[in-house]
Design an enzyme around this catalytic site. Sequence first.
Site, short mmCIF file in Angstrom:
data_model
loop_
_atom_site.label_atom_id
_atom_site.label_comp_id
_atom_site.label_asym_id
_atom_site.label_seq_id
_atom_site.Cartn_x
_atom_site.Cartn_y
_atom_site.Cartn_z
N TYR A 147 15.83 22.12 50.36
CA TYR A 147 17.14 22.24 49.73
C TYR A 147 18.25 21.69 50.62
O TYR A 147 19.32 21.32 50.14
CB TYR A 147 17.47 23.70 49.41
CG TYR A 147 16.59 24.34 48.37
CD1 TYR A 147 15.66 23.58 47.67
CD2 TYR A 147 16.68 25.68 48.07
CE1 TYR A 147 14.84 24.16 46.72
CE2 TYR A 147 15.87 26.27 47.12
CZ TYR A 147 14.95 25.50 46.45
OH TYR A 147 14.15 26.07 45.50
N LYS A 196 1.94 25.69 52.58
CA LYS A 196 1.05 24.72 51.94
C LYS A 196 0.48 23.86 53.07
O LYS A 196 0.62 22.63 53.10
CB LYS A 196 1.86 23.90 50.91
CG LYS A 196 1.07 23.00 50.03
CD LYS A 196 0.28 23.71 48.96
CE LYS A 196 -0.57 22.72 48.19
NZ LYS A 196 -1.64 23.33 47.40
N ASP A 228 -0.22 28.12 46.30
CA ASP A 228 -0.86 28.17 44.98
C ASP A 228 -1.72 29.42 44.85
O ASP A 228 -1.72 30.11 43.82
CB ASP A 228 -1.67 26.89 44.71
CG ASP A 228 -2.42 26.38 45.93
OD1 ASP A 228 -2.22 26.92 47.04
OD2 ASP A 228 -3.21 25.44 45.80
N ASP A 252 11.83 30.79 46.53
CA ASP A 252 12.62 30.76 45.30
C ASP A 252 11.72 31.11 44.12
O ASP A 252 12.06 31.93 43.25
CB ASP A 252 13.17 29.32 45.15
CG ASP A 252 14.23 29.20 44.08
OD1 ASP A 252 14.47 30.19 43.38
OD2 ASP A 252 14.81 28.11 43.95
N ASP A 256 10.89 35.31 42.27
CA ASP A 256 11.08 35.58 40.84
C ASP A 256 9.78 36.05 40.21
O ASP A 256 9.77 36.95 39.37
CB ASP A 256 11.53 34.30 40.12
CG ASP A 256 13.04 34.19 40.08
OD1 ASP A 256 13.71 35.00 40.75
OD2 ASP A 256 13.56 33.28 39.39
#
Length: 363
Positions: A147, A196, A228, A252, A256
């Site tokens: 970001y 990852k 994942d 992020d 959620d």
Amino acid sequence: MNSVTNTYKITVLPGDGIGPEVIKQAVKVLDKVAEVFGFGVEYNYADIGGIAIDKTGDPLPAETLELCKKSDAVLLGAVGGPKWDDLPLNKRPEAGLLGIRSGLGVFANFRPAKIFPPLKNSSPLKDRIIGDNLDILVLRELTGDVYFGEKKRTVYDGEPCAYDTMIYRKFEIERIARLAFETARKRKKKVTSVDKANVLEVSRFWREIVTEVAKDYPDVELKHLYVDNAAMQIVINPGQFDVIVTGNLFGDILSDEAAMITGSIGMLPSASLNSKGFGLYEPVHGSAPDIAGQNKANPLAAILSVAMMLEYSFNMKKAAEAVENAVLRVLQEGYATRDLATENSEVLGCEEMGDAVVSRIIG
Ligand code: NAD
């Protein structure tokens, strides 16, 4: 936290839509906790988001940020609404949110995903998967990662293209990892670091550093998961997690996902801390323009954000538990706001739900 006697200075930013309604209830609860636990609270109100745009043309007026910096903690409602949707991105209410987070340097975002037993039926997961007392804390790094790395539109091999750069500096990983281990020490002593590392160099670096920091916390169990796999594990066996620590992008998404296990957006608090432990506390939900001003909003996410403030900024675990227990009792007694209601619930408005929690705060 600044050096405080026993009076805490809190900047309150109600914002837009249901923000002012839910924050009013959170303040009522904090006043009651202060009375019961014997400390003082001084509130300073300021504008952020749409209301600040209407008054000053700026979603984060300089005075608001200054006031926040001079306080012991910040309590924020929500920002945004259709009235401001057509403004350019950097002038919209949401720009105020990004501005306050970076202005206060809050790099660690704590998002608990906890199921209150009376609300088990609201979870999209089956009972046998949720188990009892599900309580996950997602700790997301908030100021680094893809970001904030260099981004550009350009031409590559004659083709228009775009890129974002995923970057983490060593100190950024170290400080969030340390916070994760410290936090886990006060909980079930388990940290799951998500990356990852099978593909990304940034993730290999992340993993190395987290593993290094872990040596200072031999009493805390560390596990690494690829993102994942983590996304799958959260829905097939959420009970295995205690603290999940991860970078900005993965956090992020996972925060959620984990939060939604609890079933209602109206129940989710959050805390964002800077390196001095200064905190910004806000419900996860937005300004809900569809129900604003109708006394229908669920104030519990804002009220539970106050519980996080008591624990994280003021180190008052007992007071925080008093708030959580009051919320639990209200729900156990069958009261609910409209968003949580089942056929047997007694439905309360936002204001009445605030009163119900206040009257159940005990020392
Ligand atoms: P939202 O969270 O405001 O609302 C989504 C749905 O959940 C709506 O149906 C709403 O009625 C319901 N809801 C949300 N909070 C509730 C509560 N406390 N009690 C009962 N029901 C609740 O998300 P949205 O509709 O996508 O966005 C509305 C506005 O809020 C937009 O302008 C958006 O940019 C902004 N927003 C702000 C924040 C923030 O301030 N942190 C976060 C998300 C969205």
